[in-house]
Design a protein around this motif. Structure first.
Motif, PDB file in Angstrom:
ATOM      1  N   PRO A  18      34.691  31.760  28.531  1.00  0.00           N
ATOM      2  CA  PRO A  18      36.091  31.862  27.894  1.00  0.00           C
ATOM      3  C   PRO A  18      36.284  32.947  27.150  1.00  0.00           C
ATOM      4  CG  PRO A  18      34.470  30.173  27.068  1.00  0.00           C
ATOM      5  CD  PRO A  18      33.914  30.895  28.069  1.00  0.00           C
ATOM      6  N   ASN A  19      35.225  33.878  26.876  1.00  0.00           N
ATOM      7  CA  ASN A  19      35.355  35.140  26.176  1.00  0.00           C
ATOM      8  C   ASN A  19      35.668  36.188  26.690  1.00  0.00           C
ATOM      9  OD1 ASN A  19      34.099  33.748  23.842  1.00  0.00           O
ATOM     10  ND2 ASN A  19      32.047  34.224  24.598  1.00  0.00           N
ATOM     11  N   ALA A  20      36.309  35.816  27.983  1.00  0.00           N
ATOM     12  CA  ALA A  20      36.723  37.126  28.701  1.00  0.00           C
ATOM     13  C   ALA A  20      38.060  36.571  29.634  1.00  0.00           C
ATOM     14  CB  ALA A  20      35.804  37.774  29.777  1.00  0.00           C
ATOM     15  N   PRO A  21      39.096  37.178  29.905  1.00  0.00           N
ATOM     16  CA  PRO A  21      40.090  36.708  30.708  1.00  0.00           C
ATOM     17  C   PRO A  21      39.610  35.750  32.092  1.00  0.00           C
ATOM     18  CG  PRO A  21      40.587  38.841  29.987  1.00  0.00           C
ATOM     19  CD  PRO A  21      39.152  38.479  29.814  1.00  0.00           C
ATOM     20  N   ALA A  22      40.321  34.816  32.255  1.00  0.00           N
ATOM     21  CA  ALA A  22      39.914  33.968  33.491  1.00  0.00           C
ATOM     22  C   ALA A  22      40.459  34.838  34.819  1.00  0.00           C
ATOM     23  CB  ALA A  22      40.384  32.547  33.538  1.00  0.00           C
ATOM     24  N   ALA A  23      39.653  34.821  36.089  1.00  0.00           N
ATOM     25  CA  ALA A  23      40.076  35.541  36.984  1.00  0.00           C
ATOM     26  C   ALA A  23      41.510  35.141  37.345  1.00  0.00           C
ATOM     27  CB  ALA A  23      39.219  35.131  38.145  1.00  0.00           C
ATOM     28  N   ILE A  24      42.123  36.241  37.779  1.00  0.00           N
ATOM     29  CA  ILE A  24      43.596  36.008  38.337  1.00  0.00           C
ATOM     30  C   ILE A  24      43.831  35.745  39.708  1.00  0.00           C
ATOM     31  CG2 ILE A  24      44.625  37.017  36.050  1.00  0.00           C
ATOM     32  CD1 ILE A  24      44.921  39.532  37.715  1.00  0.00           C
ATOM     33  N   GLY A  25      42.777  35.472  40.338  1.00  0.00           N
ATOM     34  CA  GLY A  25      42.509  35.483  42.126  1.00  0.00           C
ATOM     35  C   GLY A  25      41.516  34.582  42.501  1.00  0.00           C
ATOM     36  N   PRO A  26      41.414  34.641  43.773  1.00  0.00           N
ATOM     37  CA  PRO A  26      40.275  33.841  44.066  1.00  0.00           C
ATOM     38  C   PRO A  26      38.865  34.477  43.993  1.00  0.00           C
ATOM     39  CG  PRO A  26      41.566  34.667  45.803  1.00  0.00           C
ATOM     40  CD  PRO A  26      42.079  35.151  44.844  1.00  0.00           C
ATOM     41  N   TYR A  27      38.311  34.684  43.016  1.00  0.00           N
ATOM     42  CA  TYR A  27      37.201  35.459  42.624  1.00  0.00           C
ATOM     43  C   TYR A  27      36.483  34.909  41.490  1.00  0.00           C
ATOM     44  CZ  TYR A  27      40.016  38.484  39.548  1.00  0.00           C
ATOM     45  OH  TYR A  27      40.840  38.737  38.606  1.00  0.00           O
ATOM     46  N   SER A  28      35.363  35.098  41.211  1.00  0.00           N
ATOM     47  CA  SER A  28      34.429  35.030  39.978  1.00  0.00           C
ATOM     48  C   SER A  28      34.547  36.206  38.900  1.00  0.00           C
ATOM     49  CB  SER A  28      33.151  34.588  40.282  1.00  0.00           C
ATOM     50  OG  SER A  28      33.094  33.498  41.274  1.00  0.00           O
TER      51      SER A  28
ATOM     52  N   GLY B 131      35.939  43.479  38.286  1.00  0.00           N
ATOM     53  CA  GLY B 131      36.920  44.474  37.715  1.00  0.00           C
ATOM     54  C   GLY B 131      37.586  43.957  36.194  1.00  0.00           C
ATOM     55  N   CYS B 132      37.202  44.521  35.149  1.00  0.00           N
ATOM     56  CA  CYS B 132      37.914  43.948  33.902  1.00  0.00           C
ATOM     57  C   CYS B 132      39.176  44.680  33.661  1.00  0.00           C
ATOM     58  CB  CYS B 132      36.904  43.869  32.841  1.00  0.00           C
ATOM     59  SG  CYS B 132      35.624  42.573  33.174  1.00  0.00           S
ATOM     60  N   LEU B 133      40.094  44.185  33.116  1.00  0.00           N
ATOM     61  CA  LEU B 133      41.375  44.628  32.794  1.00  0.00           C
ATOM     62  C   LEU B 133      41.496  44.645  31.169  1.00  0.00           C
ATOM     63  CD1 LEU B 133      43.386  43.248  35.531  1.00  0.00           C
ATOM     64  CD2 LEU B 133      43.492  45.619  35.319  1.00  0.00           C
ATOM     65  N   GLY B 134      42.342  45.063  30.614  1.00  0.00           N
ATOM     66  CA  GLY B 134      42.623  44.956  29.214  1.00  0.00           C
ATOM     67  C   GLY B 134      43.365  43.899  28.809  1.00  0.00           C
ATOM     68  N   PHE B 135      43.406  42.800  29.292  1.00  0.00           N
ATOM     69  CA  PHE B 135      43.989  41.544  28.837  1.00  0.00           C
ATOM     70  C   PHE B 135      42.940  40.830  27.623  1.00  0.00           C
ATOM     71  CE2 PHE B 135      44.850  40.695  33.710  1.00  0.00           C
ATOM     72  CZ  PHE B 135      45.717  41.192  33.859  1.00  0.00           C
TER      73      PHE B 135
ATOM     74  N   THR C 235      45.762  35.202  25.088  1.00  0.00           N
ATOM     75  CA  THR C 235      46.937  34.891  25.646  1.00  0.00           C
ATOM     76  C   THR C 235      47.094  35.516  26.946  1.00  0.00           C
ATOM     77  OG1 THR C 235      47.384  37.717  25.226  1.00  0.00           O
ATOM     78  CG2 THR C 235      47.648  36.062  23.322  1.00  0.00           C
ATOM     79  N   GLY C 236      46.156  36.209  27.486  1.00  0.00           N
ATOM     80  CA  GLY C 236      46.341  36.453  29.098  1.00  0.00           C
ATOM     81  C   GLY C 236      47.084  37.581  29.209  1.00  0.00           C
ATOM     82  N   GLY C 237      47.839  38.451  28.151  1.00  0.00           N
ATOM     83  CA  GLY C 237      48.476  39.469  28.396  1.00  0.00           C
ATOM     84  C   GLY C 237      47.741  40.879  27.888  1.00  0.00           C
TER      85      GLY C 237
END
Length: 134
Positions: free
Chosen positions: A16-26, A39-43, A47-49
């Motif tokens: 939970p310390n990083a954003p949840a996957a936004i697709g079918p991956y881990s 890959g990690c984005l700047g979310f 908030t997920g934003g």
């Protein structure tokens, strides 16, 4: 529908310390003595934003998220073997390098940096890594 399941030799990582996957991956997969972090984005994980619209803010958060995923996997930034940085604009290379160096210090893993046409949710930077457990 596929009947493929995760092989028992692999461990899916989720924190939970990083954003949840936004697709079918881990967020990451542990295979033997290696961790393969998606890959990690700047979310913002809460908030997920995106944390901001600047490359610096998004790069810093992407690396914060990557660090959280690696730690949840049982490793850390000092054990990253290979990183890949995807940028929307290669003109941001110097700015991203400055933030990247804040997180890696004297550790210099192998790395690729490429400009891409588009990133998920129109992000400015995405960073993935492979790290050792031992």
């Amino acid at each position: 529908m596929s009947t493929v399941t995760t092989h028992p030799s692999l461990t899916k990582i989720s924190t939970p310390n990083a954003p949840a996957a936004i697709g079918p991956y881990s967020q990451a997969i542990v295979a033997g003595s290696l961790v393969f972090a998606s890959g990690c984005l700047g979310f913002d994980p809460q908030t997920g934003g995106f944390v901001g619209e600047s490359i610096e803010a998004q790069a810093r958060q992407a690396l914060t998220n990557l660090k959280a995923v690696l730690e949840a996997s049982g490793t850390d930034m000092g054990k990253v073997v290979k990183a890949t940085v995807f940028m929307k604009d290669m003109n941001d290379f110097v700015a991203v390098n400055k933030i990247y160096e804040e997180f890696f210090g004297q550790h210099k893993p192998a790395r690729s940096a490429v400009e891409v046409a588009r990133l998920p949710k129109d992000g400015l930077v995405e960073i993935e890594a492979i790290a050792a457990l031992a």
